[in-house]
Design a protein around this motif. Structure first.
Motif, PDB file in Angstrom:
ATOM      1  N   GLY A 108       0.783  -1.234   0.000  1.00  0.00           N
ATOM      2  CA  GLY A 108       0.000   0.000   0.000  1.00  0.00           C
ATOM      3  C   GLY A 108       0.812   1.278   0.000  1.00  0.00           C
ATOM      4  N   ILE A 109       2.144   1.179  -0.051  1.00  0.00           N
ATOM      5  CA  ILE A 109       3.023   2.357  -0.037  1.00  0.00           C
ATOM      6  C   ILE A 109       3.549   2.583  -1.454  1.00  0.00           C
ATOM      7  N   THR A 110       3.293   3.756  -1.995  1.00  0.00           N
ATOM      8  CA  THR A 110       3.692   4.070  -3.364  1.00  0.00           C
ATOM      9  C   THR A 110       5.069   4.722  -3.397  1.00  0.00           C
ATOM     10  N   ALA A 111       5.872   4.286  -4.337  1.00  0.00           N
ATOM     11  CA  ALA A 111       7.165   4.908  -4.640  1.00  0.00           C
ATOM     12  C   ALA A 111       7.219   5.039  -6.155  1.00  0.00           C
ATOM     13  N   TYR A 119      12.163   4.779  -5.885  1.00  0.00           N
ATOM     14  CA  TYR A 119      11.617   3.555  -6.468  1.00  0.00           C
ATOM     15  C   TYR A 119      11.748   2.418  -5.460  1.00  0.00           C
ATOM     16  N   TRP A 120      11.078   1.321  -5.751  1.00  0.00           N
ATOM     17  CA  TRP A 120      11.167   0.124  -4.909  1.00  0.00           C
ATOM     18  C   TRP A 120      12.314  -0.742  -5.403  1.00  0.00           C
ATOM     19  N   ALA A 121      13.343  -0.901  -4.585  1.00  0.00           N
ATOM     20  CA  ALA A 121      14.470  -1.789  -4.901  1.00  0.00           C
ATOM     21  C   ALA A 121      14.150  -3.168  -4.312  1.00  0.00           C
ATOM     22  N   PHE A 122      14.449  -4.197  -5.063  1.00  0.00           N
ATOM     23  CA  PHE A 122      14.156  -5.574  -4.658  1.00  0.00           C
ATOM     24  C   PHE A 122      15.462  -6.274  -4.299  1.00  0.00           C
ATOM     25  N   ASP A 142      15.193 -18.519   1.525  1.00  0.00           N
ATOM     26  CA  ASP A 142      15.703 -17.206   1.116  1.00  0.00           C
ATOM     27  C   ASP A 142      14.821 -16.125   1.730  1.00  0.00           C
ATOM     28  N   SER A 143      15.413 -14.945   1.918  1.00  0.00           N
ATOM     29  CA  SER A 143      14.618 -13.818   2.409  1.00  0.00           C
ATOM     30  C   SER A 143      14.600 -12.758   1.305  1.00  0.00           C
ATOM     31  N   TYR A 144      13.470 -12.143   1.158  1.00  0.00           N
ATOM     32  CA  TYR A 144      13.264 -11.157   0.117  1.00  0.00           C
ATOM     33  C   TYR A 144      12.866  -9.837   0.780  1.00  0.00           C
ATOM     34  N   SER A 145      13.254  -8.723   0.145  1.00  0.00           N
ATOM     35  CA  SER A 145      12.868  -7.436   0.717  1.00  0.00           C
ATOM     36  C   SER A 145      12.701  -6.395  -0.378  1.00  0.00           C
ATOM     37  N   PHE A 146      11.853  -5.438  -0.070  1.00  0.00           N
ATOM     38  CA  PHE A 146      11.662  -4.249  -0.890  1.00  0.00           C
ATOM     39  C   PHE A 146      12.019  -3.067  -0.043  1.00  0.00           C
ATOM     40  N   LYS A 147      12.809  -2.132  -0.632  1.00  0.00           N
ATOM     41  CA  LYS A 147      13.212  -0.918   0.077  1.00  0.00           C
ATOM     42  C   LYS A 147      13.023   0.272  -0.840  1.00  0.00           C
ATOM     43  N   VAL A 148      12.484   1.350  -0.288  1.00  0.00           N
ATOM     44  CA  VAL A 148      12.371   2.586  -1.049  1.00  0.00           C
ATOM     45  C   VAL A 148      13.762   3.199  -1.144  1.00  0.00           C
ATOM     46  N   GLU A 149      14.182   3.484  -2.370  1.00  0.00           N
ATOM     47  CA  GLU A 149      15.510   4.090  -2.596  1.00  0.00           C
ATOM     48  C   GLU A 149      15.390   5.224  -3.575  1.00  0.00           C
TER      49      GLU A 149
END
Length: 149
Positions: A108-111, A119-122, A142-149
Motif C-alpha cells: 500500500g506504499i507508493t514509490a 523507487y522500490w528496490a528488490f 531465502d529472504s526477500y525485501s523491498f526498500k524505497v531508494e
C-alpha cells in the motif's frame, strides 16, 4: 559567635540539600534512560511477522519504507514466483513493462520515480536482485525485501 555558627550551619544545610537534589536528579535521569532502552529492546525482539496466504511454500519478506520503518511478513503460497505470490496477496502493484513488472506500490506504499525520484528496490538475501520480482522463483529459506531508494 553563636550567630556566626548558626549562619554557617544554615549555609551548610542549604548546600547539602542542593547536593542531594542534584544527586536525585542524576539518578532519576539515569534510570529513565535505562528503562527506555530496555523497553525499546523488548519492542524490537517482540516485533511479530504478519503471516499471509496459504500454501506449501514459505518465505520471509521485509518492506522498508522511505522513513526506514520495517514491516515483516511470512508468506505462504503455492505460486512459483515471488512476484506471483505477492501480487496474489495484494502486496504488490505495478505496471507491466518491457523488463517485467515495474513495481510502484508495496504493502500500500507508493514509490513512483517519475513523481518522487524514488523507487522500490528488490533484494534477495540482502543483495540487490539481478532480475525482476515476477521472474524470481521462490527458494524456501531465502529472504526477500523491498526498500524505497
Amino acid at each position: 559567635m553563636k550567630r556566626r555558627f548558626a549562619v554557617m550551619k544554615k549555609s551548610l544545610s542549604c548546600i547539602l540539600c542542593m547536593v542531594l537534589i542534584v544527586a536525585m536528579a542524576l539518578v532519576t535521569g539515569g534510570c529513565n534512560g535505562k528503562t527506555d532502552r530496555q523497553a525499546s529492546d523488548t519492542a524490537e525482539t517482540s516485533r511479530e511477522r504478519q503471516v499471509l496466504g496459504e500454501g506449501s511454500t514459505r518465505f520471509g519478506l521485509t518492506v522498508v519504507d522511505a522513513e526506514g520503518n520495517e514491516t515483516e511478513f511470512e508468506i505462504h503460497t503455492d505460486q512459483a514466483t515471488v512476484g506471483g505470490a505477492l501480487t496474489q496477496l495484494g502486496l504488490l502493484e505495478g505496471e507491466e513493462g518491457p523488463h517485467g513488472l515495474y513495481v510502484k506500490a508495496v504493502n500500500g506504499i507508493t514509490a513512483d520515480y517519475e513523481k518522487d525520484g524514488v523507487y522500490w528496490a528488490f533484494y534477495i538475501n540482502g543483495e540487490y536482485a539481478q532480475s525482476g520480482v515476477d521472474s524470481i522463483e521462490i527458494t524456501e529459506g531465502d529472504s526477500y525485501s523491498f526498500k524505497v531508494e
